[in-house]
Scaffold this motif. Sequence first.
Motif, mmCIF file in Angstrom:
data_model
loop_
_atom_site.group_PDB
_atom_site.id
_atom_site.type_symbol
_atom_site.label_atom_id
_atom_site.label_comp_id
_atom_site.label_asym_id
_atom_site.label_seq_id
_atom_site.Cartn_x
_atom_site.Cartn_y
_atom_site.Cartn_z
ATOM 1 N N ARG A 3 7.717 28.078 26.373
ATOM 2 C CA ARG A 3 8.148 29.196 27.066
ATOM 3 C C ARG A 3 8.874 28.832 28.257
ATOM 4 N NH1 ARG A 3 4.068 32.590 27.199
ATOM 5 N NH2 ARG A 3 4.639 33.403 25.173
ATOM 6 N N TRP A 4 8.224 27.931 29.101
ATOM 7 C CA TRP A 4 8.708 27.410 30.296
ATOM 8 C C TRP A 4 9.903 26.550 30.102
ATOM 9 C CZ3 TRP A 4 9.330 22.044 31.776
ATOM 10 C CH2 TRP A 4 9.933 22.039 33.029
ATOM 11 N N VAL A 5 9.939 25.572 28.958
ATOM 12 C CA VAL A 5 11.212 24.962 28.550
ATOM 13 C C VAL A 5 12.161 25.639 28.238
ATOM 14 C CG1 VAL A 5 12.043 23.051 26.968
ATOM 15 C CG2 VAL A 5 9.564 22.744 27.769
ATOM 16 N N LEU A 6 12.088 26.663 27.560
ATOM 17 C CA LEU A 6 13.175 27.586 27.253
ATOM 18 C C LEU A 6 13.909 28.149 28.636
ATOM 19 C CD1 LEU A 6 12.208 29.786 24.372
ATOM 20 C CD2 LEU A 6 14.183 28.427 24.488
ATOM 21 N N HIS A 7 13.026 28.665 29.598
ATOM 22 C CA HIS A 7 13.541 29.257 30.708
ATOM 23 C C HIS A 7 14.244 28.147 31.511
ATOM 24 C CE1 HIS A 7 12.091 33.380 30.658
ATOM 25 N NE2 HIS A 7 11.165 33.059 29.821
ATOM 26 N N GLU A 8 13.485 26.988 31.471
ATOM 27 C CA GLU A 8 14.098 25.945 32.478
ATOM 28 C C GLU A 8 15.401 25.344 31.829
ATOM 29 O OE1 GLU A 8 14.429 23.269 35.525
ATOM 30 O OE2 GLU A 8 13.442 25.142 35.484
ATOM 31 N N SER A 34 20.263 22.189 23.921
ATOM 32 C CA SER A 34 19.424 22.218 22.968
ATOM 33 C C SER A 34 17.952 22.018 23.201
ATOM 34 C CB SER A 34 19.845 20.765 21.775
ATOM 35 O OG SER A 34 19.465 21.165 20.383
ATOM 36 N N VAL A 35 17.166 23.043 22.543
ATOM 37 C CA VAL A 35 15.782 23.146 22.994
ATOM 38 C C VAL A 35 14.761 23.037 21.598
ATOM 39 C CG1 VAL A 35 13.854 24.417 23.965
ATOM 40 C CG2 VAL A 35 15.988 24.382 24.987
ATOM 41 N N ASN A 36 13.953 22.104 21.585
ATOM 42 C CA ASN A 36 12.745 21.915 20.501
ATOM 43 C C ASN A 36 12.001 23.142 20.468
ATOM 44 O OD1 ASN A 36 13.460 19.246 19.236
ATOM 45 N ND2 ASN A 36 13.571 18.896 21.294
ATOM 46 N N ASP A 83 10.876 35.936 23.831
ATOM 47 C CA ASP A 83 10.967 34.863 24.844
ATOM 48 C C ASP A 83 12.511 34.224 24.918
ATOM 49 O OD1 ASP A 83 8.332 35.203 25.015
ATOM 50 O OD2 ASP A 83 7.723 33.368 23.744
ATOM 51 N N VAL A 84 13.048 34.020 23.854
ATOM 52 C CA VAL A 84 14.438 33.832 23.894
ATOM 53 C C VAL A 84 15.425 34.501 24.686
ATOM 54 C CG1 VAL A 84 16.648 32.840 22.619
ATOM 55 C CG2 VAL A 84 14.452 31.965 22.197
ATOM 56 N N ALA A 85 15.434 35.805 24.106
ATOM 57 C CA ALA A 85 16.112 36.983 24.882
ATOM 58 C C ALA A 85 15.864 36.946 26.381
ATOM 59 C CB ALA A 85 15.847 37.999 24.131
ATOM 60 N N CYS A 86 14.743 36.870 26.673
ATOM 61 C CA CYS A 86 14.304 37.107 28.113
ATOM 62 C C CYS A 86 14.937 35.800 28.857
ATOM 63 C CB CYS A 86 12.717 37.035 28.368
ATOM 64 S SG CYS A 86 12.240 37.176 29.849
ATOM 65 N N ALA A 87 14.839 34.593 28.362
ATOM 66 C CA ALA A 87 15.148 33.412 29.132
ATOM 67 C C ALA A 87 16.871 33.401 29.273
ATOM 68 C CB ALA A 87 15.113 31.938 28.285
ATOM 69 N N LEU A 88 17.624 34.020 28.163
ATOM 70 C CA LEU A 88 19.069 34.172 28.492
ATOM 71 C C LEU A 88 19.283 35.259 29.235
ATOM 72 C CD1 LEU A 88 19.844 33.937 24.639
ATOM 73 C CD2 LEU A 88 20.356 32.318 25.996
ATOM 74 N N ASP A 148 21.433 35.985 14.776
ATOM 75 C CA ASP A 148 22.176 37.385 14.893
ATOM 76 C C ASP A 148 22.390 37.529 16.511
ATOM 77 O OD1 ASP A 148 21.924 37.911 12.206
ATOM 78 O OD2 ASP A 148 20.313 39.177 12.020
ATOM 79 N N MET A 149 21.523 36.988 17.399
ATOM 80 C CA MET A 149 21.659 37.151 18.817
ATOM 81 C C MET A 149 22.709 36.045 19.320
ATOM 82 S SD MET A 149 17.959 37.077 20.015
ATOM 83 C CE MET A 149 18.382 36.529 21.603
ATOM 84 N N GLY A 150 23.437 34.981 18.122
ATOM 85 C CA GLY A 150 24.307 34.264 18.652
ATOM 86 C C GLY A 150 23.632 32.836 18.987
ATOM 87 N N VAL A 151 22.239 32.704 18.869
ATOM 88 C CA VAL A 151 21.813 31.374 19.069
ATOM 89 C C VAL A 151 22.035 30.504 18.154
ATOM 90 C CG1 VAL A 151 19.651 30.290 19.529
ATOM 91 C CG2 VAL A 151 20.104 32.359 20.626
ATOM 92 N N ARG A 152 22.407 29.246 18.309
ATOM 93 C CA ARG A 152 22.530 28.290 17.246
ATOM 94 C C ARG A 152 21.066 27.648 16.797
ATOM 95 N NH1 ARG A 152 27.483 24.938 17.744
ATOM 96 N NH2 ARG A 152 26.157 23.142 17.578
#
Length: 566
Positions: A375-380, A400-402, A416-421, A456-460
């Motif tokens: 979660r931290w990696v995504l946000h950062e 690109s995030v693992n 988590d992804v939606a929040c980070a974006l 569907d959110m557009g994330v690759r």
Amino acid sequence: MPHALTESEVLRDYQAAFRIATLPMALVGRSGQILSANPALGSLLGVAPDELTGRSADAVTGIGIDDRTQGSYHAVLAGQRELLHCTRRLKHTDGHALWADITVAPTGGRHTVALLTVADISERRELKERLRHIQMHDPITRLPNRRLFFERLTNALADSATGRIGLCYLGLDGFKAVNDTLGHRIGDQLLSAAAQRLTECATGAGGHLVARLGGDEFAVLVESSTSTEQLTVLAGALLAALQHPFDLAGQRLAVSASIGVVERECATTTPTDLMQAADTTLYWAKADGKARWTLFDPERNAHRMTRQSLSSTLRRAVERGEFILEYQPIVGLADDLVRGAEALVRWRHPQFGVLGPDRFIGLAEENGAIVPLGRWVLHEACRQARRWQLEHPGPPLFVSVNVAVRQVWDSDLVNDVACALRESGLPSGLLQLELTESDVMGSAGRPLQALQALSDMGVRIAIDDFGTGYSNLAYLSRLPVRALKLDGTFVRGFRTARHLNPADETIVTSLVQLAHKLGLTVTAECVEGAAQAERLRRIGCDTGQGWHYARPLSPDHLAAMLAGRR
């Protein structure tokens, strides 16, 4: 009025009581000689009472065998101490031994005379020893149990004649299956039979202590070991002793054992340290394939301890902000322009320095710390990508995030992804999530739903290390995947024209063509030279990543690279 007894009458009555008393007694003078012994004492020792008169009381009773007791005894005779009590092992004239409680106390009066009493406690002592034996021995195998083993181990560490100690810690392989399939009665018989073989082997090798520590685990203690070789030879003999099948109640059972072997100086260890090392080494023997002995390895143990230390502090390290991200550029093969960057997490450990993901990501997945860390990696990463977008005009850079599949199961990855974006302001199309091929190909149910929602959110969605896992190409067309990252093993096969492997080039060409027909882009990992990059460009690979372009960089160094876009 009653007649008052004269002194002679008192003495006569005292002597009469002394003679008929069932408690063995003697009067001892100040010099320590027996003045008079009653028949009960003579009977106890198998000696006529008159023969005891004149003999030294401490010699008869063994009081004088140690200086401390002898000093207290003489203090009683001198009137300086009121009582002496001790326990001694005495010998009857017919040869049998007995245990006695001995008491010496002054009688008072003008002359210093002490009363010696000797109480036979042999039966009580024998009962006590029987109870101790029951407490200290395993009821199934009759071997010393854990309690007695640790007692002997502690004594051996203090009294080893060689200053060294050794231990073979043994576990029967597959014993639980015997209990589960044949019942505990057969299991107990197997334990008993195995214990007998181990005892015979250890006795023949030097009379070493064999104990059952619980379950299917036994210990053989070498109290004064001479070398590591002595222990490994013993371990081999113990394994050999168990190789022959056991015939139990009509059942023929073949079992094997795993043994952890530890041998070291007594001065550098404790019972706890020795057992921890033995337990660890037994685990290694089982993990290495069972039916073998394994010698304790300090380096291997240090690695294990390091893993435990890292695992136990991972979550707190996230909270303390000990992690950083570096970024490796993903470059277009056709124009050498930077198209994106893979976020790679590093741990700035206060003790071990900067650690790469290979040192802790697996641990984080095992203990669940991957969820807060991921979660931290995504946000950062999203925050940093948005910063690059704002500070460097031109084609936007994707990041690109693992992602580990456990993040899908143990948390709400979509949220988590939606929040980070949302918090970073990064467009969803500039975020790429990488999952390993085995994780993506095995996706079903909740993981597949999460991947579809993210797409569907557009994330690759990208498959990392493609070509090393399931390679279910038919399933690939039904997944919401946008990109493939070819595993570096394919790319390394044609680093130079001289070492070109035609098969590797054929495979890569086919994978790229298939991916393009499915509408996927392809990134080649581990591009290390210009020849590789050129060959991948001719094949049609879209982007490349590797040391040919750059090693993982800090955000500022990558920003400087973006300034030139080459």
